[in-house]
Design a protein around this motif. Structure first.
Motif, PDB file in Angstrom:
ATOM      1  N   ASP A 159      10.433   9.702  -2.101  1.00 57.83           N
ATOM      2  CA  ASP A 159       9.357   9.139  -2.922  1.00 57.83           C
ATOM      3  C   ASP A 159       9.477   9.602  -4.370  1.00 57.83           C
ATOM      4  OD1 ASP A 159       8.398   8.088  -0.588  1.00 57.83           O
ATOM      5  OD2 ASP A 159       6.717   9.490  -0.394  1.00 57.83           O
ATOM      6  N   PRO A 171       0.909   0.049   4.003  1.00 56.03           N
ATOM      7  CA  PRO A 171       1.429  -1.069   3.218  1.00 56.03           C
ATOM      8  C   PRO A 171       1.573  -2.326   4.072  1.00 56.03           C
ATOM      9  CG  PRO A 171       3.235   0.349   3.868  1.00 56.03           C
ATOM     10  CD  PRO A 171       1.983   0.916   4.502  1.00 56.03           C
ATOM     11  N   HIS A 217       3.740  -5.969   3.607  1.00 59.86           N
ATOM     12  CA  HIS A 217       4.694  -6.722   2.798  1.00 59.86           C
ATOM     13  C   HIS A 217       4.785  -8.165   3.290  1.00 59.86           C
ATOM     14  CE1 HIS A 217       7.051  -2.703   2.039  1.00 59.86           C
ATOM     15  NE2 HIS A 217       5.832  -2.705   1.510  1.00 59.86           N
ATOM     16  N   THR A 219       6.386  -9.042  -1.757  1.00 57.32           N
ATOM     17  CA  THR A 219       5.202  -8.579  -2.468  1.00 57.32           C
ATOM     18  C   THR A 219       4.154  -8.265  -1.405  1.00 57.32           C
ATOM     19  OG1 THR A 219       3.618  -9.060  -4.241  1.00 57.32           O
ATOM     20  CG2 THR A 219       4.190 -10.863  -2.756  1.00 57.32           C
ATOM     21  N   TRP A 261      -1.252  -2.462  -0.655  1.00 55.63           N
ATOM     22  CA  TRP A 261      -1.227  -1.186   0.045  1.00 55.63           C
ATOM     23  C   TRP A 261      -2.527  -0.431  -0.196  1.00 55.63           C
ATOM     24  CZ3 TRP A 261      -1.766   3.378  -2.732  1.00 55.63           C
ATOM     25  CH2 TRP A 261      -1.602   3.273  -4.114  1.00 55.63           C
ATOM     26  N   ALA A 289       2.032  -4.137  -3.900  1.00 58.11           N
ATOM     27  CA  ALA A 289       3.359  -3.767  -3.422  1.00 58.11           C
ATOM     28  C   ALA A 289       4.371  -4.830  -3.846  1.00 58.11           C
ATOM     29  CB  ALA A 289       3.364  -3.624  -1.900  1.00 58.11           C
ATOM     30  N   ASP A 335      11.119   0.141  -2.489  1.00 59.79           N
ATOM     31  CA  ASP A 335       9.703  -0.233  -2.514  1.00 59.79           C
ATOM     32  C   ASP A 335       9.035   0.251  -3.797  1.00 59.79           C
ATOM     33  OD1 ASP A 335      10.224  -1.007   0.097  1.00 59.79           O
ATOM     34  OD2 ASP A 335       9.437   0.857   0.956  1.00 59.79           O
ATOM     35  N   TYR A 349       5.058   0.606  -5.311  1.00 58.32           N
ATOM     36  CA  TYR A 349       3.628   0.519  -5.029  1.00 58.32           C
ATOM     37  C   TYR A 349       2.857   0.847  -6.302  1.00 58.32           C
ATOM     38  CZ  TYR A 349       5.325   0.592  -0.236  1.00 58.32           C
ATOM     39  OH  TYR A 349       5.999   0.296   0.919  1.00 58.32           O
ATOM     40  N   SER A 357       0.989   5.680  -8.748  1.00 55.43           N
ATOM     41  CA  SER A 357       1.930   4.671  -8.282  1.00 55.43           C
ATOM     42  C   SER A 357       3.135   5.374  -7.673  1.00 55.43           C
ATOM     43  CB  SER A 357       2.371   3.770  -9.439  1.00 55.43           C
ATOM     44  OG  SER A 357       1.273   3.049  -9.962  1.00 55.43           O
TER      45      SER A 357
END
Length: 256
Positions: free
Chosen positions: A62, A139, A141, A158, A161, A203, A219, A221, A241
């Protein structure tokens, strides 16, 4: 650090992404060499069904950013942090093209945000708050798959989340003239905390489906809701974010 610099930093890890894709392709080829005929027959049978449900674990790295939403100019005290995330994904796929993919992720992340100019212990220095937190993310998607080669699809997605912070700390890092303030140590959440437990936003990103089992995910966010509970940050409206690069291994699938 603004959104432009945020994505520029994500581009600096392109070599890491390339390595992940290369390794994923290698292990995928090993798996398919062992039972390639069986995999292909399963794939062809799944295409006969309009809806297929896939499920499997997901884990990755992350990159957390705390700042004012859609800001292109942020103080020097802001720092993108690195963390880890893991969880489960489910994908409802229609005719091997469109899909809806909900997930549940647990993550530990850290980042820094600049303090307010009038914060009384800063003395106009470049101090910052270091946030460390654990969270649950949900999340969803909505994506579309593009054929690249026989064993490679690229998807664009897209979605939305929401997250819930279940544990965390906040520490003050003073500038050259500042002094530490113990008032906010270990009080990230709660009645006297400085940060909202609930996060939410948009997302977007892309994936690479390699063979029948592996997916490489990139990904993004983007946080939109107000996270700061106290007026100690450089902006009255702060959000968090997250960028994530991860691998998902599809353990199984079911025709619906």
């Amino acid at each position: 650090m603004g959104w432009g610099l945020f994505f520029m930093q994500l581009l600096n890890i392109r070599y890491l992404l390339l390595s992940v894709v290369t390794l994923a392709s290698f292990f995928s080829s090993l798996a398919e060499d062992k039972d390639s005929a069986n995999v292909k027959s399963k794939r062809n049978s799944k295409l006969d069904s309009q809806w297929v449900f896939h499920w499997g674990p997901k884990a990755g790295i992350d990159f957390l950013q705390i700042e004012r939403p859609f800001s292109f100019s942020t103080p020097a005290g802001n720092e993108m942090g690195i963390g880890v995330g893991a969880g489960l994904n489910g994908r409802f796929e229609w005719k091997n093209r469109f899909y809806i993919q909900p997930g549940l992720m647990v993550s530990y992340d850290t980042a820094a945000a600049s303090v307010a100019d009038d914060y009384d212990v800063v003395d106009n220095t470049s101090g910052s708050f270091r946030i460390r937190r654990g969270s649950l993310m949900l999340p969803v998607h909505f994506g579309y798959k593009f054929y690249v080669t026989t064993d490679l699809y690229m998807t664009l997605f897209t979605g939305a989340w929401a997250s819930y912070g279940f544990a965390g700390t906040i520490d003050y890092n003073p500038g050259p003239l500042g002094t530490p303030d113990s008032e906010f140590l270990d009080y990230l959440y709660g009645p006297d905390g400085a940060w909202n437990r609930i996060g939410a936003g948009i997302a977007l990103g892309l994936t690479f489906d390699i063979g029948a089992k592996l997916t490489v995910n990139v990904d993004g966010y983007l946080g939109l809701n107000h996270m700061a509970e106290r007026n100690i940050f450089y902006s009255n409206y702060m959000s968090e974010s997250l960028g994530r690069i991860s691998l998902c291994y599809w353990l199984g699938s079911v025709n619906l």
